[in-house]
Write a protein that holds these residues in place. Sequence first.
Motif, PDB file in Angstrom:
ATOM      1  N   ARG A  30       2.417   7.326   7.467  1.00 56.46           N
ATOM      2  CA  ARG A  30       3.206   8.173   6.570  1.00 56.46           C
ATOM      3  C   ARG A  30       3.198   7.553   5.173  1.00 56.46           C
ATOM      4  N   GLU A  31       2.598   8.251   4.229  1.00 58.09           N
ATOM      5  CA  GLU A  31       2.589   7.782   2.841  1.00 58.09           C
ATOM      6  C   GLU A  31       3.917   8.129   2.191  1.00 58.09           C
ATOM      7  N   THR A  32       4.537   7.145   1.583  1.00 62.63           N
ATOM      8  CA  THR A  32       5.848   7.348   0.978  1.00 62.63           C
ATOM      9  C   THR A  32       6.144   6.192   0.043  1.00 62.63           C
ATOM     10  N   ASP A  69       0.805  -1.226   0.000  1.00 60.00           N
ATOM     11  CA  ASP A  69       0.000   0.000   0.000  1.00 60.00           C
ATOM     12  C   ASP A  69       0.833   1.269   0.000  1.00 60.00           C
ATOM     13  N   GLN A  70       2.167   1.136   0.044  1.00 64.41           N
ATOM     14  CA  GLN A  70       3.059   2.296   0.020  1.00 64.41           C
ATOM     15  C   GLN A  70       2.759   3.265   1.168  1.00 64.41           C
ATOM     16  N   ILE A  71       2.714   2.696   2.361  1.00 64.94           N
ATOM     17  CA  ILE A  71       2.399   3.500   3.539  1.00 64.94           C
ATOM     18  C   ILE A  71       3.049   2.869   4.760  1.00 64.94           C
TER      19      ILE A  71
END
Length: 405
Positions: free
Chosen positions: A379-381, A354-356
Amino acid sequence: MNTSAPVITGIGVVAPNGLDREAWWQSTLDGKSGLGLITRFDPEGYPVRVAGEADGFDPNDHAPQRLVSETDPMTQYAFAATNQALADAAVDTGAFADLDMAVITANSSGGVEFGQRELQKLYAEGPQAVGAYMAIAWFYAATTGQLSIRHGMRGPCGVVCSEQAGGLDALAQARRVLAKGTRLVVSGGTDASLSPYGLVCQLSNGRLSEDARPDHAYLPFDPAAAGYVPGEGGAILTVEPRAEAELRGAPRLYAELAGYAATMDPRPGSGRPPGLRRAIELALAEAELAPGDIDVVFADGYGVPELDRQEAAAITGVFGPGGVPVTVPKTMTGRLYAGGAALDAAAAALALRDQIIPPSVNIRPNSAHQLDLVTDWPRETGLRTALVLSRGYGGFNAALVLRSA
């Protein structure tokens, strides 16, 4: 991508803040804690009052009544998590030869609740009242054996007993047997230590928090850290060779097991440094990655001040002060012993999906640790790699690198 590295294709979870994979993951991203005052038994008279209980779990939803009556909650949690993982990976066990599938789990507590119940019968009613399954339900290998029988998996099965580090050590053993020709391994760990006898056993290590406030009891890397709280549950993963998973059309390849290492701490008083940093360095080397290639660290997070200091020193020693985001989602579940590292591995795989980065909750970071802790909110990254760390009582250290598949 390493075409020879095995991959995680299915994830199953039972945790204090969610009784299935997606419910737990959403609670984790929302910062919803599963910690609370112990309700399984009356904790009056015990110094520890807070734990992570799998409230609402009904084993009859996941296994026949016959099996439920023969097993401890530690195994019942594994029944549920394995069902989820096999369904998630779309595994048809009938398409495999039984010797091509294996079960390798971790366990720390043993079936203490089942064992206590049967011993109480012995003392109160005599030996004729003790059930025959007392002989096996309490045993560390009971979960592996029951899963092997239930799903017809007769390959090189086993159990790893290295306390909280066991969840990563079991995945490493899964990787080894896959390299020798096994086609599918069900691996991970579950524990259930929340009975009076189980809690008393845990008290002997002197590391449990005695704070009766659920939002203050477990604060890793916080100036107010004063121990950890226990929890129950864990995660089970399906692991396969990449080529096998792709050939059979697995719906998703979550992550590859890119690197792993285990070390032991020296004996107390030896003057030698702890072994966690060395485990990190060895795992990175096996994955052929530099420290700058790691996007997030899922820390062990003991909540004991000196052990937190040691872990922070290992992380900053490899990555530099504030050099990598660090998170401790187990602040919402407590330490699940053999289930804890497996749950962190599941969280890392879903973070890559989910890239988080999920948050740590209730923590106000101790600036002396110099960690970039992800707190309060996710934190989305961009994420390609994750490092999962775990330590077991007695000096066990384990580090696992996951890479997007």
